[in-house]
Design a protein around this motif. Structure first.
Motif, PDB file in Angstrom:
ATOM      1  N   THR A   2       0.845  -1.198   0.000  1.00  0.00           N
ATOM      2  CA  THR A   2       0.000   0.000   0.000  1.00  0.00           C
ATOM      3  C   THR A   2       0.875   1.240   0.000  1.00  0.00           C
ATOM      4  O   THR A   2       1.904   1.288   0.671  1.00  0.00           O
ATOM      5  CB  THR A   2      -0.899  -0.004   1.245  1.00  0.00           C
ATOM      6  OG1 THR A   2      -1.693  -1.187   1.246  1.00  0.00           O
ATOM      7  CG2 THR A   2      -1.826   1.201   1.257  1.00  0.00           C
ATOM      8  N   ASP A  56      -2.898   5.382  -1.716  1.00  0.00           N
ATOM      9  CA  ASP A  56      -4.042   4.590  -1.251  1.00  0.00           C
ATOM     10  C   ASP A  56      -4.646   5.123   0.039  1.00  0.00           C
ATOM     11  O   ASP A  56      -5.818   4.874   0.330  1.00  0.00           O
ATOM     12  CB  ASP A  56      -3.597   3.138  -1.020  1.00  0.00           C
ATOM     13  CG  ASP A  56      -3.073   2.492  -2.293  1.00  0.00           C
ATOM     14  OD1 ASP A  56      -3.855   2.346  -3.244  1.00  0.00           O
ATOM     15  OD2 ASP A  56      -1.865   2.155  -2.326  1.00  0.00           O
ATOM     16  N   HIS A  87      -8.990   6.890   1.358  1.00  0.00           N
ATOM     17  CA  HIS A  87      -9.015   6.874   2.826  1.00  0.00           C
ATOM     18  C   HIS A  87      -8.131   7.987   3.386  1.00  0.00           C
ATOM     19  O   HIS A  87      -6.950   8.084   3.052  1.00  0.00           O
ATOM     20  CB  HIS A  87      -8.518   5.512   3.336  1.00  0.00           C
ATOM     21  CG  HIS A  87      -8.726   5.280   4.803  1.00  0.00           C
ATOM     22  ND1 HIS A  87      -8.183   4.196   5.466  1.00  0.00           N
ATOM     23  CD2 HIS A  87      -9.425   5.968   5.741  1.00  0.00           C
ATOM     24  CE1 HIS A  87      -8.534   4.235   6.745  1.00  0.00           C
ATOM     25  NE2 HIS A  87      -9.282   5.308   6.929  1.00  0.00           N
ATOM     26  N   GLY A 120     -13.546   8.631   2.064  1.00  0.00           N
ATOM     27  CA  GLY A 120     -13.561   7.683   3.170  1.00  0.00           C
ATOM     28  C   GLY A 120     -12.665   8.227   4.264  1.00  0.00           C
ATOM     29  O   GLY A 120     -11.547   8.674   3.986  1.00  0.00           O
ATOM     30  N   THR A 122     -11.338   8.374   8.646  1.00  0.00           N
ATOM     31  CA  THR A 122     -11.210   7.866  10.008  1.00  0.00           C
ATOM     32  C   THR A 122     -10.640   8.997  10.851  1.00  0.00           C
ATOM     33  O   THR A 122      -9.666   9.629  10.445  1.00  0.00           O
ATOM     34  CB  THR A 122     -10.271   6.651  10.075  1.00  0.00           C
ATOM     35  OG1 THR A 122     -10.749   5.617   9.211  1.00  0.00           O
ATOM     36  CG2 THR A 122     -10.161   6.117  11.502  1.00  0.00           C
ATOM     37  N   GLY A 172      -6.337  -0.205   7.399  1.00  0.00           N
ATOM     38  CA  GLY A 172      -7.682  -0.755   7.385  1.00  0.00           C
ATOM     39  C   GLY A 172      -8.622   0.078   6.528  1.00  0.00           C
ATOM     40  O   GLY A 172      -8.215   1.028   5.854  1.00  0.00           O
ATOM     41  N   ALA A 173      -9.882  -0.288   6.575  1.00  0.00           N
ATOM     42  CA  ALA A 173     -10.905   0.446   5.826  1.00  0.00           C
ATOM     43  C   ALA A 173     -11.324   1.688   6.605  1.00  0.00           C
ATOM     44  O   ALA A 173     -11.140   1.757   7.826  1.00  0.00           O
ATOM     45  CB  ALA A 173     -12.119  -0.455   5.594  1.00  0.00           C
TER      46      ALA A 173
END
Length: 248
Positions: A2, A56, A87, A120, A122, A172-173
């Motif tokens: 990644t 990514d 992300h 996306g 977090t 992670g996602a």
């Protein structure tokens, strides 16, 4: 493999996030004003599109207490959209939505910008790092007495533990707002000041000082603490022992 871009990758937290991701075998791009590979000032955003090409995930560690974090986030979000980055991981601070401090207000605005970005995302909130508490106490200890805000406790956490969590989140996602990270102990700042003096061999009288204002009231209430999420393990004493190479 990644490809992950770490903003503020030459700073206290960003360096550690970068190291952990590289140890995990990831391709990491370090972005900062001083980066030899991706020298970008987020406040103007020049060079961001090239830095984000093929990325990514982003771990956003860059910040400036002098202001401009919201402008920097705007440039980062815009470039991430153009590059189709799936992300964006952001590190924030416990209490940014409760304490009316200018820096906190901007950090909370950045959170909302990310949440509304269409990317996306977090977001992890953490309590103050041991490094920050040390910096505050070291500066105060230059005076003939060591003043601390009266009635204020802190919950310092090891920045390496936060870096470990951020690296895992980046791999992670998108997870939205994840549980906060707090240090292992809630301690009075005056107590930590005495610990610091003992570790450095200085002799100062610790003087609690009452301050005015809504932000100070919030700190006295503990709005920056998360005792129910005391997930950190490294104590302030252990941090000082490593820093000064002596038992504390």
């Amino acid at each position: 493999m990644t490809t992950i871009l770490v903003t503020g990758g030459t700073g206290t937290l960003g360096r550690q996030v970068t190291a952990r991701l590289r140890d995990a075998g990831q391709d990491v791009r370090v972005l900062s004003r001083r980066s030899p590979s991706y020298a970008v000032d987020l406040r103007d955003g020049r060079g961001l599109d090239a830095a984000l090409d093929g990325v990514d995930a982003i771990v956003h560690c860059a910040t400036s207490p002098r202001g401009g974090d919201d402008r920097a986030a705007g440039h980062l979000i815009g470039a991430a959209r153009r590059a189709g980055v799936p992300h964006l991981v952001d590190i924030s601070i416990v209490g940014v939505d409760r304490i009316p401090l200018g820096y906190y207000t901007v950090k909370h605005r950045v959170e909302r910008m990310i949440e509304e970005s269409g990317l996306g995302w977090t977001i992890l909130r953490a309590t103050q790092f041991h490094d920050l508490v040390l910096g505050i106490l070291s500066a105060a200890a230059r005076l003939p007495v060591l003043p601390v805000p009266a009635g204020v406790s802190v919950q310092p956490i090891d920045s390496g533990e936060v870096a470990e969590r951020l690296a895992a989140l980046a791999l992670g996602a998108p997870a939205g707002r994840v549980p906060e990270m707090g240090g292992p102990e809630v301690r009075e700042l005056a107590d930590l000041a005495r610990v610091h003096l003992g570790a450095t061999g200085r002799k100062r009288r610790v003087v609690p000082v009452r301050l005015a204002g809504r932000a100070y009231a919030g700190y006295r209430r503990g709005d920056h603490l998360t005792p129910e999420r005391a997930v950190g393990t490294g104590t302030f004493e252990e941090f000082l022992a490593r820093r000064y190479h002596r038992p504390v």
